[in-house]
Write an enzyme that holds these catalytic residues in place. Structure first.
Site, mmCIF file in Angstrom:
data_model
loop_
_atom_site.group_PDB
_atom_site.id
_atom_site.type_symbol
_atom_site.label_atom_id
_atom_site.label_comp_id
_atom_site.label_asym_id
_atom_site.label_seq_id
_atom_site.Cartn_x
_atom_site.Cartn_y
_atom_site.Cartn_z
ATOM 1 N N GLU A 52 0.826 -1.205 0.000
ATOM 2 C CA GLU A 52 0.000 0.000 0.000
ATOM 3 C C GLU A 52 0.864 1.261 0.000
ATOM 4 O OE1 GLU A 52 -3.924 -1.680 2.396
ATOM 5 O OE2 GLU A 52 -2.212 -0.903 3.507
ATOM 6 N N GLU A 93 -2.840 -10.064 3.859
ATOM 7 C CA GLU A 93 -3.739 -9.930 5.010
ATOM 8 C C GLU A 93 -4.812 -11.012 5.042
ATOM 9 O OE1 GLU A 93 -2.305 -5.656 4.192
ATOM 10 O OE2 GLU A 93 -2.805 -7.463 3.028
#
Length: 256
Positions: A110, A130
């Site tokens: 990110e 994740e």
């Protein structure tokens, strides 16, 4: 937890280094707070015209948030309102080049996707892991991956959590170039120095224009682009550009 965010200025180029190589440059809350402060400093300092963001060492750009630190949030609500390092990067108005060395996993991916330009070393790899731990990313993962890699490739990464290598990331449009590890930082600096030699207002409005093109309806984005063009045209840099063209020389945008 150890770790810091390094900061150096060389001419008009700032280099921000996520510096916790012994933990694959995993981010702690204190490091995130430092990055927020540096983002503000970059915006306030007119001498800084371009930024390189990288990770210390050769193994990892950033492995995301330190998982052990997540237990420090007493409620999901406090986690929701944490200082987010990806938000800080996106608030920087100057262009940012990510020099991705090694792992760009989770929040590290990110972080890279929050930059304007991404250059990867040959050993770089990219993942949104994740889902393997029972949650998803929250720093713009789906938004930016879908825009860069396309919906199918983004879904593959988000739903499996498995990594892709640097060459695949380049083929998908996640990074612009793949270079040897030894050349990564010099290549990123070269791009930053090239950008920093351009008219600073024009460069910053180009960044605004790209954001508008991504998020506004086409007609609105084009109208906004024309307004930004008009603002640039009124600057001394644009006048210098016209003079230089008439005089058959390179423009000098060093004055601020």
């Amino acid at each position: 937890m150890s770790g810091k965010i390094g900061f150096q200025i060389d001419g008009h180029v700032a280099v921000i280094t996520i510096d916790r190589p012994e933990k694959l440059n995993a981010m702690t809350p204190d490091m995130a707070a430092s990055l927020v402060d540096l983002a503000h400093r970059c915006n306030e300092d007119d001498a800084i015209r371009a930024i390189v963001l990288t990770g210390a060492g050769e193994r990892s750009f950033c492995a995301g948030s330190d998982i052990r630190a997540l237990d420090g949030y007493t409620t999901p609500w406090s986690f929701r309102h944490r200082q987010d390092y990806c938000d800080a990067i996106r608030r920087i108005v100057k262009p940012i080049i990510a020099a991705v060395n090694g792992y760009a996993f989770g929040g590290g991916l990110e972080t890279a996707m929050s930059c304007d330009i991404r250059i990867a070393s040959e050993n770089a790899s990219f993942a949104a892991p994740e889902v393997k731990l029972g949650w998803i990313g929250g720093g713009g993962m789906a938004t930016f991956l879908r825009a860069a890699a396309g919906p199918s490739n983004a879904a593959l990464m988000l739903m499996t959590g498995d990594p892709v290598d640097a060459q695949t990331a380049r083929q998908w449009g996640v990074v612009s170039d793949v270079v040897p590890q030894a050349d990564l930082l010099s290549r990123a600096r070269e791009i930053a120095q090239t950008i920093s030699a351009r008219a600073p207002v024009a460069v910053e409005t180009a960044k605004l224009n790209l954001a508008a093109a991504a998020w506004m309806p086409a007609e609105n984005a084009i109208a906004y682009e024309r307004d930004l063009q008009t603002i640039c045209f009124a600057t001394e840099d644009a006048a210098e550009g016209r003079r230089a063209f008439a005089e058959k020389r390179d423009p000098d945008f060093s004055k601020k």
